[in-house]
Design an enzyme around this catalytic site. Structure first.
Site, PDB file in Angstrom:
ATOM      1  CB  SER A  39      -0.832   0.101   1.246  1.00  0.00           C
ATOM      2  OG  SER A  39      -0.238   0.211   2.294  1.00  0.00           O
ATOM      3  CE  LYS A  80      -3.039   2.108   4.804  1.00  0.00           C
ATOM      4  NZ  LYS A  80      -2.635   1.431   3.588  1.00  0.00           N
TER       5      LYS A  80
END
Length: 183
Positions: A39, A80
């Site tokens: 990701s 993230k």
């Protein structure tokens, strides 16, 4: 005999202090983390090992574009990038990030955008569409993975509580040939 007991006691104390010091450093200051998944490509690769600075947000606030580690709803830690801070309005259109109506460059995505030939890297959206509000709530962050097409992030799980953030991470220490600072 007394001299051997004394030496054993000194070694025991030194070992106990070392273990205690390591525990304090890991629990309160720095901890290792392993990137699990794709990701954050191309910035971070699967199985990169990083150091999390746990002290960073105890004495300061998150900044836009920081790479953070936080407790996700699935009882897992996610890595993230901070896109929206409390009070921010977020929108993506024409593969460009707009925060409070102002366009922002994302240099960490340029390499990836060049590789995409079948549409935008980041599909257009507004914050209202994703979380049902037009601004990021107080005490929360809007986060996204750099691999926009294959990241489970605030577009799917909603905003995250700042209290759930473990810390900031910016150093890859393994694999050894790829030791680097990431932005």
């Amino acid at each position: 005999m007394a001299e051997k007991k004394n030496e054993l006691w000194e070694w025991t104390k030194a070992l106990a202090i070392a273990v205690l010091l390591a525990a304090v450093i890991r629990y309160f200051l720095f901890a290792p983390i392993v990137v699990d998944g794709l990701s954050m490509m191309p910035t971070l690769k699967d199985q990169d090992r990083m150091i999390v600075n746990k002290l960073s947000y105890k004495i300061g606030e998150p900044n836009r574009f920081d790479i953070i580690v936080f407790h996700a709803p699935e009882n897992k830690d996610y890595i993230k990038r901070v896109i929206g801070l409390p009070g921010d309005s977020i929108e993506y259109k024409n593969d460009t990030l707009y925060v409070n109506g102002k366009a922002y460059e994302e240099p960490y995505l340029e390499e990836y955008k060049k590789q995409v030939i079948d549409g935008p890297l980041t599909d257009p959206f507004t914050l209202e569409e994703k979380i049902g509000r037009d601004t990021v709530p107080q005490g929360q962050l809007f986060v996204m993975g750099d691999n926009r097409r294959f990241s489970k992030d605030s577009r799917h799980i909603g905003t995250i509580q700042i209290d759930e953030v473990l810390g900031r991470t910016s150093y890859v220490y393994w694999p050894i040939q790829e030791v680097r600072k990431v932005d």
